[in-house]
Each structure stands twice: as structure tokens, then as C-alpha cells.
Motif scaffolding. Structure first.
Motif, PDB file in Angstrom:
ATOM      1  N   ASN A   1       0.822  -1.214   0.000  1.00 43.14           N
ATOM      2  CA  ASN A   1       0.000   0.000   0.000  1.00 43.14           C
ATOM      3  C   ASN A   1       0.857   1.266   0.000  1.00 43.14           C
TER       4      ASN A   1
ATOM      5  N   THR B   1       1.936   1.776  -3.500  1.00 40.98           N
ATOM      6  CA  THR B   1       0.808   2.320  -4.264  1.00 40.98           C
ATOM      7  C   THR B   1       0.650   3.812  -4.010  1.00 40.98           C
TER       8      THR B   1
ATOM      9  N   GLU C   1       3.415   5.660  -5.886  1.00 37.28           N
ATOM     10  CA  GLU C   1       3.354   5.556  -7.348  1.00 37.28           C
ATOM     11  C   GLU C   1       2.060   6.110  -7.931  1.00 37.28           C
ATOM     12  N   ASP C   2       0.933   5.889  -7.237  1.00 32.37           N
ATOM     13  CA  ASP C   2      -0.368   6.244  -7.807  1.00 32.37           C
ATOM     14  C   ASP C   2      -1.108   7.335  -7.046  1.00 32.37           C
TER      15      ASP C   2
ATOM     16  N   SER D   1      -6.273   6.123  -4.972  1.00 31.25           N
ATOM     17  CA  SER D   1      -6.528   4.697  -5.217  1.00 31.25           C
ATOM     18  C   SER D   1      -6.695   3.950  -3.894  1.00 31.25           C
TER      19      SER D   1
END
Length: 283
Positions: A238, A241, A244-245, A249
Motif C-alpha cells: 500500500n 501504491t 506511485e499512484d 486509489s
């Protein structure tokens, strides 16, 4: 990953044999590891240490008993000049002075996990206060999902409680240090009842308390070792994530696992009384 512990038997409850068998007595030669051992390993037992390659975490400190909140101590350390190393995980088997949101007491019983994580992203992160609170709660949900028979059952009670069948099994905390949107440190505190449901006073806000093992159809996947491995894997995934995102998200998944969305809810004043006044209510 550099592993430090103060009690070999406790470490065996948390580590797979491939890691536990590497432990050996002796002071760590890594200056950061030596400092961590002095800060968080105070049982009087000889320090055991080992190197475990190929892990996403840099330091794992295992303390059978902590006389104070490791989360609070780590906040003090990140505010100091030396700070703390990135990707540090501290786990206490039990202890005193542990607490949840807004200082509410947390019963730190043996058989459960009491985890504090330090991350040093050293970069700008959108809505970082929300992002790390979401990351902590969602990672607990993901770890519970790894237990066979409990997939999809855990729900988040806004903002930081995790429930199984309406019983609280975990609580999370988050703290960030930043300059503008640039985050230098993020601390996550996680209390997860794995094997023992603490005896606590029931309130309208916490009507039931449980442990993951109470709801697991079998013992498989519901041990301290299994849950710690699943939790660290979820935290790592997580966090990647998030970097990176972005946090949205994670927020989408948090909303899906919310136990509050669509229900009638009430917001109460922060009041020590048994019947605090309602500030607002709605769906």
C-alpha cells in the motif's frame, strides 16, 4: 533487513524459522541498529540480531515487553535532530502506556500485535494526513483478508477502527512531519488483537471487542507470525501504491471497506460522560 530482539522465544512466535535461526547474541555493528536496540530493547536480556536479505524493510525490532508507548517515543525521536531510519518496524509483545486515538487507553496484551512503523518518503504527497491514516487502516484490513475464511469480512469504522462482525479487533494511528506538502516522516501505530480479546469496558462507541482468532474458522493464518507477515506485506504494497499512484486509489478501497457508508450515523461531542451530546446525524 536487520532484525533485533530481546527475547529469542518471543522472536520465534513472530519469525519464520529461516529468519529466527539466524539470530545470534551480540551488539549490532550498524550504528543505527545499535541506537534502536538501546531505545526499544530494555528487558535486560542479551540483544539478539540477524541479517535477513531480500526483505522490503530495513529494520525490524522485536521487544517482548515495552514499559511505554513505542509510538509516542518514536514521535519524540523523529522530532529530534537524529530522527529515525526509513522503513523501520517496531513490534511489542505487550506493554504499558499504549493508547489509541486521542489518547484513549489501549490494552496491550500478550498474544496480540502492537506495531509502529516509520517511513521517510522525503517527497511531496497529496493529502498526506488523510493518506497515511487510510494506509494504516486499509493495511490491517488486507492482513485480515489473508486469513482463510475471513476474506472480505473486515470493515472500517471511520476513521481508524477495524471491525469483524461488529467487534473491534484493531485500531490505528498516524503521525506525519512535513514542511508544506513535503513529508519527511510518517509514523503508523497499529494495535491488532490476534489471539486475545482484551477485557475492556464496553461503551456505546465500542460495544464489543474481539480477536481475529475468534472469527477464523481454523487456526491457519490467524497466528501472530502469520498476521505480522501479512500486515508487513500489506503495508509495503500500500505504501508503494501511495508513492506511485497517489492516495486516491487507496481511498477508493478504504471507502469500499467502510462499514459506515450508507448507514445512519451520529457524530458526538468529545465528552467523558456516558452520554455525550450529538453534534450531527445523518446517512
Amino acid at each position: 533487513m536487520h532484525i533485533l530482539c530481546d527475547h529469542r522465544e518471543f522472536a520465534s512466535d513472530l519469525l519464520p524459522p529461516t529468519a529466527h535461526d539466524r539470530l545470534a547474541p551480540g551488539s549490532p555493528t550498524d550504528p543505527a541498529a545499535e541506537r534502536l536496540a538501546c531505545e526499544f530493547l530494555g528487558s535486560g536480556e542479551p540483544v539478539q540480531s540477524a541479517s535477513w536479505q531480500g526483505r522490503p524493510w530495513k529494520y525490524l525490532v522485536l521487544s517482548r515487553y515495552s514499559p511505554h508507548s513505542q509510538y509516542d517515543r518514536m514521535i519524540q525521536l523523529v522530532r529530534g535532530e537524529e530522527g529515525l531510519p526509513d522503513r523501520l518496524v517496531c513490534v511489542a509483545g505487550s506493554g504499558q502506556g499504549f493508547h489509541g486515538f486521542k489518547g484513549r487507553p489501549w490494552s496491550a496484551d500478550a498474544g496480540n500485535l502492537h506495531v509502529t512503523v516509520h517511513l521517510a518518503p522525503n517527497r511531496a504527497i497529496e493529502r498526506f494526513q488523510t493518506a497515511f491514516a487510510v494506509l494504516a487502516a486499509l493495511s490491517v484490513v488486507d492482513a485480515i483478508d489473508a486469513v482463510q475464511g475471513l476474506e472480505g469480512r473486515a470493515r472500517i469504522k471511520w476513521v481508524n477502527d477495524v471491525l469483524l462482525s461488529g467487534a473491534k479487533v484493531a485500531g490505528t494511528l498516524s503521525y506525519t512531519q512535513s514542511q508544506g506538502p513535503h513529508v519527511s516522516s510518517a509514523l503508523l501505530g497499529i494495535g491488532l488483537n490476534v489471539e486475545t480479546a482484551p477485557v475492556v469496558e464496553r461503551t456505546p462507541f465500542v460495544p464489543a471487542v474481539g480477536a481475529v482468532r475468534d472469527f477464523a474458522p481454523g487456526a491457519d493464518g490467524a497466528t501472530q507470525r502469520d498476521m505480522l507477515a501479512a500486515l508487513l506485506s500489506a503495508l509495503d504494497g500500500n505504501y508503494r501504491t501511495l508513492l506511485e499512484d497517489g492516495f486516491r486509489s487507496l481511498l477508493e478501497r478504504y471507502e469500499i471497506r467502510s462499514g459506515m457508508v450508507g448507514r445512519r450515523v451520529a457524530v458526538h461531542a468529545e465528552d467523558p460522560g456516558s452520554d455525550p451530546p450529538v453534534i450531527s446525524e445523518g446517512r
